[in-house]
Write an enzyme that holds these catalytic residues in place. Structure first.
Site, PDB file in Angstrom:
ATOM      1  N   LYS A  28      51.468 -73.220  96.313  1.00 31.81           N
ATOM      2  CA  LYS A  28      52.195 -74.497  96.210  1.00 31.81           C
ATOM      3  C   LYS A  28      52.507 -74.820  94.751  1.00 31.81           C
ATOM      4  CE  LYS A  28      50.949 -75.111 100.604  1.00 31.81           C
ATOM      5  NZ  LYS A  28      51.655 -75.341 101.824  1.00 31.81           N
TER       6      LYS A  28
HETATM    7  C1  LIG Z   1      50.920 -75.377 103.004  1.00 40.14           C
HETATM    8  C2  LIG Z   1      51.333 -76.240 104.105  1.00 40.14           C
HETATM    9  C3  LIG Z   1      50.391 -77.021 104.809  1.00 40.14           C
HETATM   10  C4  LIG Z   1      48.909 -77.063 104.490  1.00 40.14           C
HETATM   11  O1  LIG Z   1      48.327 -75.841 104.315  1.00 40.14           O
HETATM   12  P1  LIG Z   1      46.794 -75.651 103.840  1.00 40.14           P
HETATM   13  O2  LIG Z   1      46.751 -74.179 103.640  1.00 40.14           O
HETATM   14  O3  LIG Z   1      45.935 -76.120 104.940  1.00 40.14           O
HETATM   15  O4  LIG Z   1      46.570 -76.415 102.593  1.00 40.14           O
HETATM   16  C5  LIG Z   1      50.865 -77.842 105.797  1.00 40.14           C
HETATM   17  N1  LIG Z   1      52.172 -77.898 106.113  1.00 40.14           N
HETATM   18  C6  LIG Z   1      53.104 -77.164 105.478  1.00 40.14           C
HETATM   19  C7  LIG Z   1      54.539 -77.310 105.864  1.00 40.14           C
HETATM   20  C8  LIG Z   1      52.709 -76.283 104.465  1.00 40.14           C
HETATM   21  O5  LIG Z   1      53.634 -75.541 103.833  1.00 40.14           O
END
Ligand SMILES: *Cc1c(COP(=O)(O)O)cnc(C)c1O
Length: 394
Positions: A181
């Protein structure tokens, strides 16, 4: 040469921040977690910020806070990462998927309204690839029908919708800090909301159901261990303090990519929407032209050291959901079409231009690979020597 698919941008200040936690001896929820919560809440001008162990954990608690229970329906997009739907399926609710619009890659507000029934408990919007969902009409619809809106902002920290921050566009929102991210805490996530009552419930659920001021080993509800640890919080906070410069670097990577990709007619680069007044680039996602066999293209790229990912495979076609909810292919045709043509290219904050150029050259070469472009079927010469040289269409 192998190009990395993604890579966190870690600098000496990040390493120092985590080292300080280790030296302090306080490894579980403490001052860094609280500081990160305050910083992110202030950034989106929310009354409350609650750090959690992942974006998924945050979405789960948001769904509970919004009152989603067994037998409810939640309206959401089938074009997303599975966590945005799992979070309420955990509670026994059913997804009411609405097909996406070709331009925005998100459900159209009018289509969302048409899907509302007496079972609808909430609308869950997903800010996809950094583009915030069209929040104004969606909120207006939700207010009229007296239902809540949950914003999955896991891909959009720092983005703005009509001048307002992603994460401030619903009753409650969640950011994710997984290493691919915009900023990372290792694993981690953060919930933001203005609802005082939801804040109290979420803090309790995050911490084994203990009330915020409750006594040790007194559990008022069945909660979870969804706490963020201090090493993660220190890293997240250190990264968050550099958010603007990280986003600026990512913007430059995306723009350099766009310039190179403009020369490849079979590839369309996904761009900020008109309502996105500031884009926080999550990744570099492209659409391949309908005549291109994406999966063959991916294999060709792999042999050239360029990894790619399909983003996203439609949620309604995931085996787990097909089995449980009986979805069939053909139900959400735009999602299926886009899902079959979407491709995430390697992308990270410090990606050098030479790597970007390498990826784009590999794309050109791979598109010329055997069978990658669907050629009009050639007349077959049964019984003749099969040495027909295939010409690629110009
Ligand atoms: C990354 C992401 C999440 C959360 O992911 P985690 O790996 O649990 O932190 C939730 N929704 C979307 C659309 C994502 O891209």
């Amino acid at each position: 040469m192998i190009i990395p698919m993604s890579k966190p941008c870690l600098d000496p200040s990040d390493i120092q921040a985590v080292t300080e936690v280790l030296k302090s001896g306080q490894l579980a929820m403490g001052p860094r977690t609280i500081a990160l919560e305050h910083a992110v809440a202030e950034f989106v001008r929310a009354a409350h910020g609650i750090a959690v162990s992942s974006g998924t954990a945050g979405l789960h608690l948001a769904a509970i806070a919004a009152g989603v229970c067994e037998g409810d329906e939640v309206i959401t997009t089938p074009f997303s990462f599975i966590a945005s739907t799992n979070c309420f399926v955990y509670e026994g609710a059913r997804p009411r998927f609405v097909d996406i619009d070709r331009q925005t890659l998100m459900p159209d507000p009018s289509a969302i309204e048409a899907a509302i029934s007496e079972k609808t408990r909430a609308i869950l919007t997903v800010d996809i690839f950094g583009n915030p969902a069209d929040a104004d009409p969606i909120l207006e619809i939700a207010r009229r029908h007296k239902i809540s809106v949950i914003e999955d902002a896991c891909e959009a920290l720092g983005s703005e919708y009509k001048g307002r921050k992603a994460g401030s566009l619903a009753d409650i929102a969640v950011f994710g800090f997984y290493p691919n991210k915009q900023i990372t805490s290792g694993e981690g996530g953060l919930i933001v909301t203005n609802r005082d009552d939801w804040d109290a419930v979420i803090r309790s659920l995050r911490n084994q159901g203990r009330d915020v001021h409750g006594a040790w080993l007194t559990h008022d509800r069945i909660g979870y261990n969804y706490r963020m640890d201090e090493m993660s919080a220190a890293l997240g906070l250190s990264q968050f303090q550099r958010l603007n410069s990280l986003l600026e670097s990512r913007r430059l990577v995306a723009e350099t990519y766009a310039q190179h990709l403009a020369k490849i007619s079979e590839i369309e680069c996904l761009m900020p929407l008109p309502t996105t007044t500031r884009m926080s680039w999550y990744g570099l996602i492209v659409l391949v032209a309908p005549g291109v066999k994406r999966d063959l293209l991916m294999r060709e790229l792999e042999t050239r050291g360029v990894p790619t990912r399909t983003y996203f495979s439609p949620l309604h076609l995931q085996p787990a959901y097909r089995d449980r909810f009986g979805f069939r292919s053909g139900e959400f045709p735009v999602t299926e079409d886009i899902g079959s043509r979407c491709l995430a290219l390697p992308f990270h904050t410090q990606m050098p231009e030479t790597d970007i150029a390498y990826v784009c050259d590999a794309l050109k070469a791979s598109l010329a690979g055997e069978g990658v472009r669907q050629v009009p079927s050639l007349p077959r010469n049964f019984g003749m020597p099969t040495t027909v040289s295939r010409s690629t269409p110009s």
